[in-house]
Motif scaffolding. Structure first.
Motif, PDB file in Angstrom:
ATOM      1  N   PRO A  41       0.954  -1.274   0.127  1.00 50.88           N
ATOM      2  CA  PRO A  41      -0.107   0.235   0.046  1.00 50.88           C
ATOM      3  C   PRO A  41       0.837   1.285   0.095  1.00 50.88           C
ATOM      4  CG  PRO A  41      -0.798  -1.491   1.784  1.00 50.88           C
ATOM      5  CD  PRO A  41       0.530  -2.162   1.272  1.00 50.88           C
TER       6      PRO A  41
ATOM      7  N   GLU B  71      -0.330   5.707  -0.604  1.00 53.43           N
ATOM      8  CA  GLU B  71      -1.070   6.822  -0.611  1.00 53.43           C
ATOM      9  C   GLU B  71      -2.456   6.447  -0.593  1.00 53.43           C
ATOM     10  OE1 GLU B  71      -0.107   8.533  -4.542  1.00 53.43           O
ATOM     11  OE2 GLU B  71       1.812   8.709  -4.090  1.00 53.43           O
ATOM     12  N   VAL B  72      -2.887   5.348   0.394  1.00 51.39           N
ATOM     13  CA  VAL B  72      -4.101   5.182   0.574  1.00 51.39           C
ATOM     14  C   VAL B  72      -4.648   5.150   2.033  1.00 51.39           C
ATOM     15  CG1 VAL B  72      -4.506   3.446  -1.346  1.00 51.39           C
ATOM     16  CG2 VAL B  72      -3.458   2.658   0.979  1.00 51.39           C
TER      17      VAL B  72
ATOM     18  N   THR C  42      -3.006   2.108   7.037  1.00 54.16           N
ATOM     19  CA  THR C  42      -2.928   0.759   6.785  1.00 54.16           C
ATOM     20  C   THR C  42      -2.722  -0.271   7.703  1.00 54.16           C
ATOM     21  OG1 THR C  42      -0.564   0.880   6.097  1.00 54.16           O
ATOM     22  CG2 THR C  42      -2.255   1.274   4.354  1.00 54.16           C
TER      23      THR C  42
ATOM     24  N   GLU D 137      -2.746  -3.203  -1.867  1.00 54.97           N
ATOM     25  CA  GLU D 137      -3.171  -2.161  -2.493  1.00 54.97           C
ATOM     26  C   GLU D 137      -3.441  -2.938  -4.127  1.00 54.97           C
ATOM     27  OE1 GLU D 137      -2.853   2.229  -4.386  1.00 54.97           O
ATOM     28  OE2 GLU D 137      -1.248   1.691  -2.806  1.00 54.97           O
TER      29      GLU D 137
ATOM     30  N   ARG E  39      -3.406  -1.364  -7.121  1.00 52.89           N
ATOM     31  CA  ARG E  39      -2.992  -0.283  -7.440  1.00 52.89           C
ATOM     32  C   ARG E  39      -3.886   0.300  -8.799  1.00 52.89           C
ATOM     33  NH1 ARG E  39       1.876   3.261  -6.579  1.00 52.89           N
ATOM     34  NH2 ARG E  39       2.162   1.761  -4.992  1.00 52.89           N
TER      35      ARG E  39
ATOM     36  N   LEU F 174      -6.875  -2.903  -0.665  1.00 48.74           N
ATOM     37  CA  LEU F 174      -7.420  -1.338  -0.900  1.00 48.74           C
ATOM     38  C   LEU F 174      -7.210  -0.899  -2.271  1.00 48.74           C
ATOM     39  CD1 LEU F 174      -4.983  -0.474   2.437  1.00 48.74           C
ATOM     40  CD2 LEU F 174      -7.861  -0.473   2.416  1.00 48.74           C
ATOM     41  N   LEU F 175      -7.836   0.168  -2.672  1.00 52.43           N
ATOM     42  CA  LEU F 175      -7.714   0.916  -3.804  1.00 52.43           C
ATOM     43  C   LEU F 175      -8.072   2.126  -3.890  1.00 52.43           C
ATOM     44  CD1 LEU F 175     -10.622   1.201  -5.560  1.00 52.43           C
ATOM     45  CD2 LEU F 175     -10.171  -1.384  -5.513  1.00 52.43           C
ATOM     46  N   GLY F 176      -7.510   2.949  -4.587  1.00 60.39           N
ATOM     47  CA  GLY F 176      -8.043   4.470  -4.872  1.00 60.39           C
ATOM     48  C   GLY F 176      -8.841   4.530  -6.044  1.00 60.39           C
TER      49      GLY F 176
ATOM     50  N   ARG G  68      -9.349  10.877  -0.058  1.00 63.95           N
ATOM     51  CA  ARG G  68      -8.250  11.474  -0.108  1.00 63.95           C
ATOM     52  C   ARG G  68      -8.267  12.505  -1.426  1.00 63.95           C
ATOM     53  NH1 ARG G  68      -4.558   6.792  -3.222  1.00 63.95           N
ATOM     54  NH2 ARG G  68      -5.473   6.842  -5.399  1.00 63.95           N
TER      55      ARG G  68
ATOM     56  N   ASP H 107     -10.522  11.665  -4.417  1.00 66.62           N
ATOM     57  CA  ASP H 107     -10.592  10.269  -4.753  1.00 66.62           C
ATOM     58  C   ASP H 107     -11.383   9.528  -3.244  1.00 66.62           C
ATOM     59  OD1 ASP H 107      -9.217  10.506  -6.894  1.00 66.62           O
ATOM     60  OD2 ASP H 107      -7.528   8.951  -6.068  1.00 66.62           O
TER      61      ASP H 107
ATOM     62  N   VAL I  85     -11.156   5.860  -1.176  1.00 65.58           N
ATOM     63  CA  VAL I  85     -10.436   4.725  -0.803  1.00 65.58           C
ATOM     64  C   VAL I  85     -11.219   3.785  -0.543  1.00 65.58           C
ATOM     65  CG1 VAL I  85      -8.666   3.901   0.603  1.00 65.58           C
ATOM     66  CG2 VAL I  85      -8.290   6.059  -0.296  1.00 65.58           C
TER      67      VAL I  85
END
Length: 173
Positions: free
Chosen positions: A82, A84-85, A88, A94, A96, A130-132, A155, A166, A168
């Protein structure tokens, strides 16, 4: 029978994956973001060198989707540690990127890439993905929600010089 196949990408595939990344990002965001921002973002985040590095990283999984006829690149997914999410925890991974060319939407390729990403994440020992995603990308958000993801945070994400909002998302594995 599907018109595509999935396989683990190698460093030699980096230019092909970068091409799909750039084409699909441009298709999605032309008219939404300024062209100069799109180009700057792609140069920084979707270069062949970046994909080469991810393909060599044992903590990452880069999957390439190829058309069955001729093996042209048509999509990909990328799992990484991960970044920038937001907050954590141990066991997080992530997703990505998961992109397909627009002409492949509706073929089952997206769900197949997602299923492969989930299986690969579990094989790495991950317990949560996780994902953005750009808040204004309703189609992508609906796709993730259909696959069990829920918003856990918001975020700000910079594309070129433009700040974007965005969401998350997270999904337990």
């Amino acid at each position: 029978m599907t018109d595509w196949r999935l396989r683990r990408a190698s460093p030699e595939d980096a230019p092909a994956v970068a091409l799909v990344a750039q084409a699909s990002f441009l298709e999605t965001f032309a008219g939404v973001l300024a062209g100069v921002d799109i180009l700057a973002h792609l140069a920084a985040k979707s270069s062949p060198a970046r994909f080469d590095a991810w393909s060599r990283d044992p903590a990452s999984v880069l999957t390439l989707a190829e058309h069955a006829s001729g093996h042209s690149p048509i999509g990909y997914s990328l799992l990484t540690p991960p970044e920038e999410v937001g907050e954590t925890r141990v066991g997080d991974i992530e997703l990505r990127r998961i992109y397909t060319l627009s002409r492949m939407q509706g073929t089952g390729l997206g769900p197949a890439l997602m299923a492969r990403a989930v299986a690969d994440a579990r094989a790495l020992g991950a317990t949560r993905m996780l994902l953005g995603v750009f808040a204004g990308n309703a189609r992508a958000r609906a796709f993730y929600e259909r696959h069990g993801f829920a918003v856990v945070a918001e975020r700000r994400f910079k594309v070129g010089v433009t700040w974007c909002d965005d969401f998350v998302y997270a999904r337990n594995l």
